[in-house]
Design an enzyme around this catalytic site. Sequence first.
Site, short mmCIF file in Angstrom:
data_model
loop_
_atom_site.label_atom_id
_atom_site.label_comp_id
_atom_site.label_asym_id
_atom_site.label_seq_id
_atom_site.Cartn_x
_atom_site.Cartn_y
_atom_site.Cartn_z
N HIS A 1 -9.37 1.46 5.07
CA HIS A 1 -8.14 1.35 5.84
C HIS A 1 -8.33 2.26 6.99
O HIS A 1 -8.99 3.42 7.00
CB HIS A 1 -7.07 1.82 4.79
CG HIS A 1 -5.57 2.07 5.15
ND1 HIS A 1 -5.12 2.85 6.01
CD2 HIS A 1 -4.64 1.06 5.24
CE1 HIS A 1 -3.93 2.56 6.75
NE2 HIS A 1 -3.75 1.52 5.95
N GLY B 1 3.04 2.14 10.76
CA GLY B 1 4.07 3.30 10.64
C GLY B 1 4.83 3.67 11.65
O GLY B 1 5.41 4.57 12.17
N GLU C 1 -6.53 4.89 7.91
CA GLU C 1 -6.42 6.21 7.69
C GLU C 1 -7.58 6.83 7.10
O GLU C 1 -7.68 7.94 7.26
CB GLU C 1 -5.10 6.32 6.79
CG GLU C 1 -3.55 6.18 7.68
CD GLU C 1 -2.56 5.50 6.74
OE1 GLU C 1 -2.52 5.64 5.75
OE2 GLU C 1 -1.74 5.12 7.67
N SER D 1 3.70 -2.26 10.18
CA SER D 1 5.27 -2.30 10.31
C SER D 1 5.90 -3.69 10.15
O SER D 1 6.64 -4.28 10.82
CB SER D 1 5.77 -2.17 11.89
OG SER D 1 5.34 -0.44 12.01
N ASN E 1 0.87 -1.00 0.07
CA ASN E 1 0.07 0.12 0.04
C ASN E 1 0.92 1.26 0.10
O ASN E 1 1.59 1.65 1.03
CB ASN E 1 -0.78 -0.10 1.27
CG ASN E 1 -1.70 1.25 1.44
OD1 ASN E 1 -1.80 2.10 0.50
ND2 ASN E 1 -2.33 1.50 2.59
N GLU F 1 -5.15 -5.02 10.71
CA GLU F 1 -4.18 -3.73 10.95
C GLU F 1 -4.43 -3.15 12.26
O GLU F 1 -5.11 -2.15 12.20
CB GLU F 1 -3.94 -2.78 9.96
CG GLU F 1 -3.82 -3.15 8.37
CD GLU F 1 -3.27 -2.19 7.40
OE1 GLU F 1 -2.24 -2.57 6.86
OE2 GLU F 1 -4.11 -1.20 7.27
N LYS G 1 0.11 4.18 0.03
CA LYS G 1 -0.31 5.45 0.52
C LYS G 1 -0.24 6.68 -0.43
O LYS G 1 -0.10 6.51 -1.75
CB LYS G 1 -0.01 5.52 1.77
CG LYS G 1 -0.14 4.37 2.77
CD LYS G 1 0.17 4.53 4.14
CE LYS G 1 0.01 3.10 4.84
NZ LYS G 1 0.01 3.20 6.13
P1 13P Z 1 3.49 0.28 7.75
O1 13P Z 1 3.86 -1.02 6.92
O2 13P Z 1 3.99 1.40 7.13
O3 13P Z 1 3.44 0.26 8.93
O4 13P Z 1 1.84 0.70 7.03
C1 13P Z 1 1.09 -0.35 7.26
C2 13P Z 1 -0.26 0.05 6.19
O5 13P Z 1 -1.05 0.89 6.98
C3 13P Z 1 -0.41 -0.96 5.10
O6 13P Z 1 -1.90 -0.62 4.71
#
Ligand code: 13P
Length: 252
Positions: A95, A173, A97, A213, A9, A167, A11
């Site tokens: 997601h 992150g 976010e 992560s 992803n 997640e 983003k």
């Molecule tokens: P990270 O791997 O940067 O922690 O992000 C995970 C994520 O949100 C994937 O959709």
Amino acid sequence: MRRPLMAGNWKMNKTISESVSFVRMLKAAVSGVKDIGIIICPTFISTNAVYGEVKDSNISVGAQNLFWEEKGAFTGEVSAAMLRDAGCSYVLIGHSERRQYFGETNEIINKKIKAALSNGIVPVLCVGESLKEREENSTFEIIENQLKESLSGFSQEDASKLVVAYEPVWAIGTGKTAAPQQAQEVHAFIRRIYSEMYNNIIADKVRIIYGGSVKPDNVSELMKQSDIDGGLVGGASLELESFVKLITYSRS
Ligand code: 13P
């Protein structure tokens, strides 16, 4: 036997040319890989160019979001049919976010899943608890609620087409991965809810991938867990070397 998946992803990262040059290199690096599905989710504007580069390869394209209406006066939105036309075969839905910054609720997510399914796109339904919810011991309640509300009204056939991504918000992150056993516990729970909502066969088939992560040094331990069927990767999917390591984890 569930075929594992490794999804990147991206983003809001990478321009069109950066995206295309990345997948060109990725394609060469993973051309021999057959035992794991590989998905790249670039930004909307890069999906079609990325598809052009990977269409005859073992890499699929996913979008990071969609809007549930077919067309019309919805400034700034993109429909499922448009994504399908651009070459997307997967779409991330709900997601954290999107839930956190764009107010997506389980009800909205439900409509988005419906739109994806009716256009032949595999929805990757994202669920996960916040740190506060984990500390309050409400993880399982939150996940159950997210699943039941997001999947409300779907038939067994619909449900069998989904991928679920767990997640934990506190692991995204932050460099704090859930311990493999901690993730496994939630994955097993998701499968149990799926079997209660549908049946054992569907629950056994559904792929549940982990995000938060995921890195080359923790991927093997995560993938050893019996209910973890792959990864949804943010940061480590932006660098070719680390993403290739994640895809080839079982051979490294
Ligand atoms: P990270 O791997 O940067 O922690 O992000 C995970 C994520 O949100 C994937 O959709």
